[in-house]
Design a protein around this motif. Structure first.
Motif, PDB file in Angstrom:
ATOM      1  N   ALA A  88       2.534  35.990  54.847  1.00  0.00           N
ATOM      2  CA  ALA A  88       2.497  35.031  53.562  1.00  0.00           C
ATOM      3  C   ALA A  88       1.491  35.862  52.688  1.00  0.00           C
ATOM      4  O   ALA A  88       1.379  36.059  51.218  1.00  0.00           O
ATOM      5  N   ARG A  89       0.473  36.382  52.844  1.00  0.00           N
ATOM      6  CA  ARG A  89      -0.623  37.426  52.208  1.00  0.00           C
ATOM      7  C   ARG A  89       0.391  38.571  51.588  1.00  0.00           C
ATOM      8  O   ARG A  89       0.837  39.292  52.474  1.00  0.00           O
ATOM      9  N   ARG A  90      -0.683  39.103  50.976  1.00  0.00           N
ATOM     10  CA  ARG A  90      -0.490  41.299  50.439  1.00  0.00           C
ATOM     11  C   ARG A  90      -1.079  41.967  51.197  1.00  0.00           C
ATOM     12  O   ARG A  90      -1.612  41.127  51.871  1.00  0.00           O
ATOM     13  N   HIS A  91      -0.168  42.220  51.321  1.00  0.00           N
ATOM     14  CA  HIS A  91      -0.875  43.819  52.023  1.00  0.00           C
ATOM     15  C   HIS A  91      -0.389  45.140  51.476  1.00  0.00           C
ATOM     16  O   HIS A  91       0.895  44.849  50.524  1.00  0.00           O
ATOM     17  N   ASP A  92      -1.033  45.939  52.194  1.00  0.00           N
ATOM     18  CA  ASP A  92      -0.787  47.591  50.654  1.00  0.00           C
ATOM     19  C   ASP A  92      -0.459  48.530  52.120  1.00  0.00           C
ATOM     20  O   ASP A  92      -1.223  48.065  53.164  1.00  0.00           O
ATOM     21  N   LEU A  93      -0.648  50.040  51.349  1.00  0.00           N
ATOM     22  CA  LEU A  93      -0.637  50.863  53.147  1.00  0.00           C
ATOM     23  C   LEU A  93      -1.345  52.495  52.114  1.00  0.00           C
ATOM     24  O   LEU A  93      -0.569  52.521  51.665  1.00  0.00           O
ATOM     25  N   VAL A  94      -1.924  52.357  52.912  1.00  0.00           N
ATOM     26  CA  VAL A  94      -3.133  53.357  52.146  1.00  0.00           C
ATOM     27  C   VAL A  94      -3.713  55.082  52.885  1.00  0.00           C
ATOM     28  O   VAL A  94      -3.644  54.065  54.325  1.00  0.00           O
ATOM     29  N   ILE A 284      -3.229  31.889  48.072  1.00  0.00           N
ATOM     30  CA  ILE A 284      -2.674  32.320  47.103  1.00  0.00           C
ATOM     31  C   ILE A 284      -3.741  33.123  45.982  1.00  0.00           C
ATOM     32  O   ILE A 284      -4.308  33.574  46.250  1.00  0.00           O
ATOM     33  N   ASP A 285      -2.061  34.259  45.393  1.00  0.00           N
ATOM     34  CA  ASP A 285      -2.766  35.195  44.902  1.00  0.00           C
ATOM     35  C   ASP A 285      -3.496  35.732  43.426  1.00  0.00           C
ATOM     36  O   ASP A 285      -3.536  33.995  43.112  1.00  0.00           O
ATOM     37  N   PRO A 286      -4.523  35.891  43.681  1.00  0.00           N
ATOM     38  CA  PRO A 286      -5.129  36.258  41.717  1.00  0.00           C
ATOM     39  C   PRO A 286      -4.322  36.108  41.357  1.00  0.00           C
ATOM     40  O   PRO A 286      -2.926  36.009  40.399  1.00  0.00           O
ATOM     41  N   GLY A 287      -4.510  35.178  40.320  1.00  0.00           N
ATOM     42  CA  GLY A 287      -4.093  34.511  38.760  1.00  0.00           C
ATOM     43  C   GLY A 287      -3.367  33.606  39.077  1.00  0.00           C
ATOM     44  O   GLY A 287      -3.274  32.713  37.944  1.00  0.00           O
ATOM     45  N   GLN A 288      -3.075  33.186  40.298  1.00  0.00           N
ATOM     46  CA  GLN A 288      -2.731  32.091  40.894  1.00  0.00           C
ATOM     47  C   GLN A 288      -3.372  30.187  41.123  1.00  0.00           C
ATOM     48  O   GLN A 288      -4.324  30.531  40.853  1.00  0.00           O
TER      49      GLN A 288
END
Lengths: 473, 429
Positions: A88-94, A284-288
């Motif tokens: 449910a939360r955000r991720h990325d891959l670096v 909740i995501d930033p800005g929400q």
């Protein structure tokens, strides 16, 4: 709408022009992708010629892990990673070689052009705490032995240059030192704060009138001094750690509007209300924003804290606070204070706390109301003979609190929703012991004028700053 | 719709048999039309103005946190809703063979009310001031109620007319928007666990109700007019059959997403698609008889294709999502083909046909304007739809940037001549 005779010739030309423009746009896009992608970066240790093959693998981000966490490709292959976020939360891959994916929201997918793979490449999620929580990925080439050696060398190189791979990141809050031990800010438990220092007001707020309490909680990332000369980037509710102390009576309803002004996802969990956590405690995501409504049906001093994983990091970095629900017929007292105990695991100066220290439970400081030994330097006040009530909440995240006032005995102890001692009884208590997230209050009458130190009687924590004093005039 | 005054259009071919007699709405006004033309010159500025603002938002969106919300509402609430209010009134007068309006004070008041409301919603929603947004939504609601009452009054007063079904579509569309607006306003204020379902309801009812029903109802007569051919036999009957299907599909869809019963929601989407298919069949027959050869014709044809694509994606999204939260999160997949492919292309196509005609001024002026709006139409239509196809398929980020710039370019390629035409019309006597 022109003469029909002209129509047949021009549409075909126009059609070709339009489609050609699309083709050109796609090619420009692909070229831009290549230029900004990894292959062009000179820093990549993979000076290997492309063998003409492209391998595409799907990597899922789920439960703070990459699945699979090891990807093996033939040396010289161009690698494309389809990143599927099942959390449910955000991720990325670096990747250590430079390429980084977009940050993907829950249930979304992104593509990462990993470039030509010539040796072992480390990858991780760059959202704060996620890498430390285990979101790592290793790309190896099929030639196993050489690849492992390369990985070992790379790991060693990373170790000497702490945080190097992340150094290029610009997004605030996404930096996190990779190797902690040397990074912790210097902390001297005996140092005195500057002359202008004002301690956080520990006086308990009066319960507001009305039965519905609307509260705005804004998640904010702030730079704060947490001990003399030590600044950290805290994640806070409304700019302070602990967050605001809320108060009400049994039966009151709280309507909390949580807004995330931070740079990563956050949530909130109020122990003071009993409800199904799935929706109100969601990150909740930033800005929400989200609205969290609960009715306080039971008395006590209740913890609230960020509900987003890794909670150890979110609580350890400042996202906690107290809600006081008065027991019915709570007697008035002369002085009433609130102390929230927590640990500090210092990151680099001005950076967020150090998750590795949190995991090892090696705090640099243990503090009341967010600042090391602040009430030792700016004592709480009372008058001899006053009845003083001290509410204590142990926000942790990990250590037990043993609240003790030197020179005083507690004739009243209310702990975790239960009166354990009343003044009418013959006994008294010397300590209010609280596991993480537990809370209560004690009352004492200070017998004579003087300075009464208070500590967490876990002595190592008292040395680390879990101390203060009440000055009775 | 042959709203062109008789005699204005010797070059525009034989009017389609079966379309309403030409010249009805404009009959009373002066040739060249200071009355009607002046009205459409001013009213036409409204949707065009919102589209210009949309292009502006597209350019600066990296600096605007709520740009998605803003872009969606600039297009739908700003440009599309204005266009619907303006043109559905126009078509209602035409198909019901009502006398030309003596004045447009009521219509102007509705538009003022609507745009005050739109400004409030955009300001309130864009800057996170719910009270302003809700007040704006209330004004929009009032404007749509007034519009609905006006439509109903026209229907009651009218003699039986062959294409009265178009107005029934408008009534149903306005009813749908009246359900969608309060839900949208509520979402400005409250954010609780029902939000995903409310969001899906708001989006579906407004897009598939207000916008799509209006488009389907209008195309009955507008499509053959744009093609400059006769209406296919059975088109009015198909439209009459399709309306109850679409409305029941919409009701099922609304209830399905509100109660989060995805199968019902998808069935509702399927019914809407069936209704669109019923209307598409005679439309395709007409196009086979005379192929589209203008920006308007191909834009609207492509838009119809995108509508079906979007409905398919929508049904799949609803069925595949484990919960409403996920479905609402994935709705963005449906929005690209639905908004850019269907809604925006229909709007631009219809305006490219209607604006030149409505501004009047004689056949030469109409032809000149139409020519300007049609310039390099094949390139524009091919570019926009090719870029959209790339955008809908999974493409790497930079390719998405370049192709979405092309879509923006196609919008600008419409806006520049449209603005110039509207300005030039003011200079005309």
């Amino acid at each position: 709408m022109n003469a029909p005779a002209a129509a047949p010739a021009r549409p075909l030309g126009g059609l070709a022009t339009g489609l050609a423009l699309v083709l050109v746009a796609v090619l420009i896009g692909l070229a831009a992708q290549r230029v900004t992608g990894p292959a062009a970066g000179p820093g990549g240790a993979t000076a290997v010629a492309w063998n003409g093959h492209t391998t595409t693998v799907t990597v899922a981000a789920e439960g703070m892990r990459f699945h699979p966490d090891t990807v093996t490709v033939p040396a010289g292959d161009r690698l494309v990673i389809e990143l599927v976020n099942r959390d449910a939360r955000r991720h990325d891959l670096v990747l250590a070689t430079g390429p980084r994916s977009a940050v993907v929201a829950g249930a979304a997918t992104t593509r990462l052009e990993a470039g030509v793979i010539g040796g072992a490449v480390e990858g991780w999620c760059s959202l704060p705490g996620h890498r430390q929580a285990g979101m790592r990925l290793t790309i190896t080439t099929a030639e196993g032995a050489t690849a492992e050696r390369a990985a070992a060398e790379r790991a060693a190189a990373d170790g000497t240059a702490a945080g190097q791979p992340a150094a290029g990141h610009t997004a605030d809050g996404h930096d996190h030192p990779a190797v902690p031990p040397a990074a912790g800010a210097a902390f001297d438990a005996m140092a005195a704060p500057a002359a202008g220092f004002v301690a956080r007001d520990a006086a308990a707020p009066a319960p507001p009138a009305g039965r519905l309490h609307r509260v705005d909680l804004r998640v904010r990332e702030v730079q704060r001094e947490v001990a003399p000369g030590v600044r950290q980037k805290l994640w806070t509710f409304n700019g302070t750690a602990p967050g605001p102390v809320l108060r009400g009576r049994v039966g009151d309803t709280f309507e909390i509007t949580l807004s995330n002004d931070g740079s990563v996802d956050h949530g909130v969990d109020f122990h003071a209300g009993a409800l199904a956590p799935d929706v109100p405690m969601r990150p909740i995501d930033p800005g929400q924003r989200l609205t969290y409504r609960f009715t306080a049906t039971r008395a006590g001093i209740w913890m609230y804290h960020c509900s987003t994983m890794p909670m150890l990091l979110h609580i350890g970095n400042g996202m906690y606070g107290a809600v006081i629900i008065d027991p019915p017929a709570l007697p008035a007292v002369d002085r009433e204070y609130v102390l929230v105990q927590s640990e500090l695991y210092l990151g680099a100066d001005g950076a967020i706390g150090d998750l590795a220290k949190m995991r090892a439970e090696t705090p640099d400081a243990v503090v009341f109301n967010g600042y090391a030994a602040q009430y030792a330097h700016r004592p709480l006040t009372a008058t001899a003979g006053d009845r003083v009530r001290v509410w204590v909440l142990n926000a942790g995240p990990s250590r037990t609190s043993a609240f003790h006032v030197v020179g005083a005995q507690f004739d009243t102890v209310y702990r975790e929703g239960r009166w354990e001692l009343r003044p009418s009884g013959p006994g008294a208590a010397q300590v209010l012991d609280l596991a993480p997230a537990a809370g209560g209050f004690v009352e004492t009458v200070l017998p004579a004028p003087g300075t009464y130190p208070f500590v967490s009687h876990v002595m190592v924590d008292a040395e680390r700053g879990a101390r203060g004093a009440i000055r009775a005039g | 719709m042959s709203d062109t005054p008789t005699g204005d259009t010797p070059t525009r071919g034989t009017p389609p048999r079966g379309t309403p007699p030409r010249g009805i709405p404009a009959g009373g006004t002066a040739p060249g039309g200071t009355g009607r033309a002046g009205w459409h010159r001013r009213a036409g500025l409204l949707p065009v103005g919102y589209l210009v603002a949309l292009a502006g938002v597209a350019l600066v969106h990296p600096f605007l946190p709520p740009w998605r919300w803003l872009a969606i509402h600039l297009l739908l609430l700003g440009a599309v809703t204005n266009a619907i209010l303006i043109w559905s009134a126009h078509f209602t007068t035409a198909v019901l063979r009502a006398p030309a309006p003596e004045h447009r004070r009521g219509e102007a008041a509705r538009l003022v009310l609507l745009n005050a409301g739109v400004a409030g919603v955009l300001a309130g929603g864009g800057t996170d001031r719910p009270a302003v947004g809700v007040a704006g939504a209330a004004l929009v609601f009032a404007a749509v109620v007034a519009h609905l009452l006006w439509l109903a009054a026209r229907l009651r007063a009218a003699l039986p007319a062959r294409f009265a079904i178009t107005v029934h579509y408008y009534v149903a569309a306005a009813g749908a928007l009246l359900a969608g607006v309060p839900v949208g306003a509520w979402m400005l204020v409250a954010d609780d666990d029902s939000r995903p379902r409310l969001l899906l309801f708001h989006a579906h009812v407004n897009l598939l109700g207000w916008v799509t029903l209006t488009v389907l109802g209008t195309l009955l007569t507008l499509w053959p007019t744009i093609l400059r051919t006769r209406m296919a036999d059975g088109a009015p009957a198909a439209a009459r059959r399709a309306l109850p299907v679409a409305v029941s599909g919409l009701a099922l869809l609304g209830a399905g997403v509100l109660a989060w019963w995805p199968v019902a929601g998808a069935a509702g989407v399927a019914l809407v698609a069936v209704a669109a298919g019923l209307i598409a069949r005679p439309a395709v027959r007409a196009a086979r008889h005379k192929a589209p050869a203008s920006f308007a014709g191909w834009s609207i044809a492509a838009a119809g294709g995108w509508l079906l694509v979007a409905l398919g994606l929508d049904a799949w999204t609803l069925l595949a999502a484990p919960d409403a939260d996920t479905a609402a999160g994935r709705f963005g997949v449906v929005l690209v083909p639905l908004l850019a492919g269907f809604v925006a292309q229909t709007l631009l196509g219809a305006m490219a046909y209607l604006l030149p005609v409505a501004l009047g001024g004689g056949p030469a002026a109409v032809r000149d304007r139409a020519g300007r709006l049609d310039r390099s139409w094949a390139q524009r239509v091919a570019m926009a739809n090719g870029a959209l196809a790339v955008l809908v398929l999974p493409a790497p980020p930079y390719v998405r940037i370049t192709t979405s710039l092309l879509i923006l370019a196609a919008l600008v390629q419409f806006l520049i001549p449209a603005v110039r035409i509207l300005i030039a019309a003011r200079r005309q006597p």
